[in-house]
Design a protein around this motif. Sequence first.
Motif, PDB file in Angstrom:
ATOM      1  N   HIS A   1      41.299  47.555  30.015  1.00  0.00           N
ATOM      2  CA  HIS A   1      42.651  48.036  30.288  1.00  0.00           C
ATOM      3  C   HIS A   1      42.667  49.055  31.424  1.00  0.00           C
ATOM      4  N   GLU A   2      41.709  49.961  31.433  1.00  0.00           N
ATOM      5  CA  GLU A   2      41.690  50.988  32.470  1.00  0.00           C
ATOM      6  C   GLU A   2      41.322  50.405  33.829  1.00  0.00           C
ATOM      7  N   LEU A   3      40.372  49.481  33.859  1.00  0.00           N
ATOM      8  CA  LEU A   3      40.038  48.831  35.129  1.00  0.00           C
ATOM      9  C   LEU A   3      41.228  48.033  35.643  1.00  0.00           C
ATOM     10  N   GLY A   4      41.866  47.288  34.732  1.00  0.00           N
ATOM     11  CA  GLY A   4      43.016  46.494  35.140  1.00  0.00           C
ATOM     12  C   GLY A   4      44.140  47.336  35.713  1.00  0.00           C
ATOM     13  N   ALA A   5      44.481  48.425  35.024  1.00  0.00           N
ATOM     14  CA  ALA A   5      45.540  49.306  35.505  1.00  0.00           C
ATOM     15  C   ALA A   5      45.177  49.891  36.865  1.00  0.00           C
ATOM     16  N   GLY A   6      43.891  50.227  37.042  1.00  0.00           N
ATOM     17  CA  GLY A   6      43.443  50.784  38.321  1.00  0.00           C
ATOM     18  C   GLY A   6      43.496  49.775  39.441  1.00  0.00           C
ATOM     19  N   TYR A   7      43.063  48.557  39.175  1.00  0.00           N
ATOM     20  CA  TYR A   7      43.103  47.521  40.209  1.00  0.00           C
ATOM     21  C   TYR A   7      44.544  47.211  40.613  1.00  0.00           C
ATOM     22  N   LEU A   8      45.421  47.126  39.622  1.00  0.00           N
ATOM     23  CA  LEU A   8      46.832  46.852  39.922  1.00  0.00           C
ATOM     24  C   LEU A   8      47.427  47.961  40.791  1.00  0.00           C
ATOM     25  N   LYS A   9      47.041  49.183  40.524  1.00  0.00           N
ATOM     26  CA  LYS A   9      47.548  50.335  41.277  1.00  0.00           C
ATOM     27  C   LYS A   9      47.279  50.174  42.760  1.00  0.00           C
ATOM     28  N   TYR A  10      46.143  49.583  43.092  1.00  0.00           N
ATOM     29  CA  TYR A  10      45.765  49.417  44.493  1.00  0.00           C
ATOM     30  C   TYR A  10      46.130  48.046  45.044  1.00  0.00           C
ATOM     31  N   GLY A  11      47.012  47.356  44.339  1.00  0.00           N
ATOM     32  CA  GLY A  11      47.571  46.130  44.879  1.00  0.00           C
ATOM     33  C   GLY A  11      46.774  44.879  44.618  1.00  0.00           C
ATOM     34  N   HIS A  12      45.757  44.954  43.791  1.00  0.00           N
ATOM     35  CA  HIS A  12      44.957  43.774  43.484  1.00  0.00           C
ATOM     36  C   HIS A  12      45.522  43.065  42.264  1.00  0.00           C
ATOM     37  N   GLU A  13      45.110  41.827  42.088  1.00  0.00           N
ATOM     38  CA  GLU A  13      45.538  41.035  40.936  1.00  0.00           C
ATOM     39  C   GLU A  13      44.404  41.041  39.915  1.00  0.00           C
ATOM     40  N   PHE A  14      44.744  41.289  38.655  1.00  0.00           N
ATOM     41  CA  PHE A  14      43.723  41.362  37.616  1.00  0.00           C
ATOM     42  C   PHE A  14      44.089  40.423  36.481  1.00  0.00           C
ATOM     43  N   ILE A  15      43.136  39.587  36.126  1.00  0.00           N
ATOM     44  CA  ILE A  15      43.296  38.660  35.004  1.00  0.00           C
ATOM     45  C   ILE A  15      42.108  38.881  34.075  1.00  0.00           C
ATOM     46  N   TYR A  16      42.367  39.067  32.789  1.00  0.00           N
ATOM     47  CA  TYR A  16      41.243  39.200  31.870  1.00  0.00           C
ATOM     48  C   TYR A  16      41.314  38.130  30.792  1.00  0.00           C
ATOM     49  N   ILE A  17      40.156  37.490  30.597  1.00  0.00           N
ATOM     50  CA  ILE A  17      40.026  36.378  29.661  1.00  0.00           C
ATOM     51  C   ILE A  17      39.227  36.862  28.455  1.00  0.00           C
ATOM     52  N   VAL A  18      39.825  36.731  27.280  1.00  0.00           N
ATOM     53  CA  VAL A  18      39.222  37.283  26.058  1.00  0.00           C
ATOM     54  C   VAL A  18      39.377  36.293  24.904  1.00  0.00           C
ATOM     55  N   PRO A  19      38.615  36.467  23.824  1.00  0.00           N
ATOM     56  CA  PRO A  19      38.776  35.587  22.667  1.00  0.00           C
ATOM     57  C   PRO A  19      40.079  35.833  21.930  1.00  0.00           C
ATOM     58  N   GLY A  20      40.605  34.805  21.311  1.00  0.00           N
ATOM     59  CA  GLY A  20      41.837  34.919  20.537  1.00  0.00           C
ATOM     60  C   GLY A  20      41.958  33.766  19.566  1.00  0.00           C
ATOM     61  N   PRO A  21      43.023  33.731  18.777  1.00  0.00           N
ATOM     62  CA  PRO A  21      43.189  32.648  17.798  1.00  0.00           C
ATOM     63  C   PRO A  21      43.513  31.304  18.441  1.00  0.00           C
ATOM     64  N   ARG A  22      44.099  31.333  19.658  1.00  0.00           N
ATOM     65  CA  ARG A  22      44.487  30.105  20.356  1.00  0.00           C
ATOM     66  C   ARG A  22      44.686  30.427  21.834  1.00  0.00           C
ATOM     67  N   TYR A  23      44.938  29.390  22.628  1.00  0.00           N
ATOM     68  CA  TYR A  23      45.215  29.608  24.048  1.00  0.00           C
ATOM     69  C   TYR A  23      46.553  30.323  24.189  1.00  0.00           C
ATOM     70  N   LEU A  24      46.536  31.424  24.893  1.00  0.00           N
ATOM     71  CA  LEU A  24      47.760  32.216  25.032  1.00  0.00           C
ATOM     72  C   LEU A  24      47.715  33.014  26.325  1.00  0.00           C
ATOM     73  N   LYS A  25      48.811  33.028  27.044  1.00  0.00           N
ATOM     74  CA  LYS A  25      48.945  33.833  28.251  1.00  0.00           C
ATOM     75  C   LYS A  25      50.027  34.877  28.031  1.00  0.00           C
ATOM     76  N   GLU A  26      49.747  36.111  28.421  1.00  0.00           N
ATOM     77  CA  GLU A  26      50.765  37.143  28.325  1.00  0.00           C
ATOM     78  C   GLU A  26      50.550  38.197  29.414  1.00  0.00           C
ATOM     79  N   GLN A  27      51.654  38.612  29.987  1.00  0.00           N
ATOM     80  CA  GLN A  27      51.597  39.661  31.010  1.00  0.00           C
ATOM     81  C   GLN A  27      51.550  41.011  30.314  1.00  0.00           C
ATOM     82  N   THR A  28      50.627  41.856  30.723  1.00  0.00           N
ATOM     83  CA  THR A  28      50.469  43.180  30.127  1.00  0.00           C
ATOM     84  C   THR A  28      50.498  44.234  31.227  1.00  0.00           C
TER      85      THR A  28
END
Length: 386
Positions: A22-49
Motif C-alpha cells: 500500500h505504501e509503495l503504491g501510494a508513493g508511486y502514484l504520487k509521482y505519476g506512475h501506474e501501480f497494479i498489485y496482484i494478490v491472492p483472493g477468493p476469486r478473480y476480482l479487480k478493484e481500484q484502491t
Amino acid sequence: MRIVHVANFYGPSSGGIKTTLHELGAGYLKYGHEFIYIVPGPRYLKEQTPFGLKISLPSITLIGSGGYQIIRSNRQLLNLLEFLHPDRVEVSDRFTLMKVGKWTKQNKIASLVFSHETLNGLVKKYAGFIPTAIRSKFVNWHNRKLASNFDQVIATTNFAAAEFEQIGITNLNKIALGVDLEQFNPANRDLALRTSLLKGSRYLLIHCGRLSPEKEPARSVQAVEKLIEAGIDVRLVIIGGGPLWKKIRKQSSNLPVEMLGYIANRKKVAEYLASADVAIAPGPLETFCLSALESLASGTPVVASASSAVGEILDITSTNPAGAVAKDNGASFANEINKLLRDSSLRVTARKQAELYSWTNTVHKMLELHGAKQPMVVTKRRLRVA
C-alpha cells in the motif's frame, strides 16, 4: 511507468506485506506512475484502491498457517502479466513466485524481488535436524537461484542482506522500509485507553504481531510471567491472530494478559501502541519488523530478539538506543523490559529513531532503482478489462 507487484501471503489480516504494498503504491502514484498489485483472493476480482489497481486471483489456503494464502495457478498469473504489459515487475515472496522472475527474463522486463525472510533462519528453525553443512548448501543454492532469476534483490536490513553477501551476490540492494510518521505518533497516547487496558496494573506492555511459530509470541507471555514473579506490576496486551492463538491463550490464562485479536483499524492500533510503556518484538527471524518501527514512531521503546534485525532499527550499538535486545528466553526479555520501564526519556529517543525511516525515502530509492526520476508525471495507459 507501469509497475506491477505480485505478492502472496496478502490478505485481510496480513500485516507487513500489505502495508508495504500500500505504501509503495501510494508513493508511486504520487509521482505519476501506474501501480497494479496482484494478490491472492477468493476469486478473480479487480478493484481500484487508493494504492493502485488491485487484482485478486483465486488462491489456496496453506494448512496450519492461520489463513495465509497463495495464488493457485502460476499459469493464470503469467497470462495476466502478459496481458498487463508491465514496464517493471516487483515480487514479494521468494519461495512460490520464482517463475515470475523467469518470465520477466524471457520477456526482457526489469524485475526485482524482496527478500522479506531469512532463509538461513527458517531452515535452521524448521529443519534443524539436518546437518549444518547440508542446510548451508541448500540456502546458498536457493539464494543464488533467486538472484539469478531477478535483476535485483532487495534486502531491508544488513541482517537480511548477510546471507546474500556471504556468497557474493552482486545484484543485491539494501533499501529500508518506512513507517507512517503521521498516523503512528506519540500524540496518539490516550490516558483513558491506557487506564482501561491496565485494569489497575502499573505498567502496560504490548505485543503486536502475527501469532505464528516463527514470531515466537510465547516469549512475550514468558516475559510477563517472569516479571510478575519478580514483583513487577505489568499487564500485556496482545494484538494479532494466527495459528498459535489457542496455545497462547492457554499459556496466558493465569497471567495479566489480554488478547485482542487482529485489529483492522490502524488508527486504533496506533492508539494502543502509543499508550504502552514498552513494546515486545520477540521474533528471532525478523528481517525488519514494521510493527516494531510503528511502536517507535508512537514513542514506545521496543525490546526485541538479539537474533533478529530489529536491533539495527533500534540503533542498539549507539550510546542512546531506542530500546534493548534480549536473548531468546523469557527471563532475558523480562530483564531488559524491566530496565526500560522507568526511563520516560526513551519515548523521545524512540520517536527520533523512527523519524530516520520514512516511506518517502523508501519510495525514492525504489524509483531510483527502477530508473525513474522524481518527481515524474507520465500519461497513464488505460487498462482494458481482461
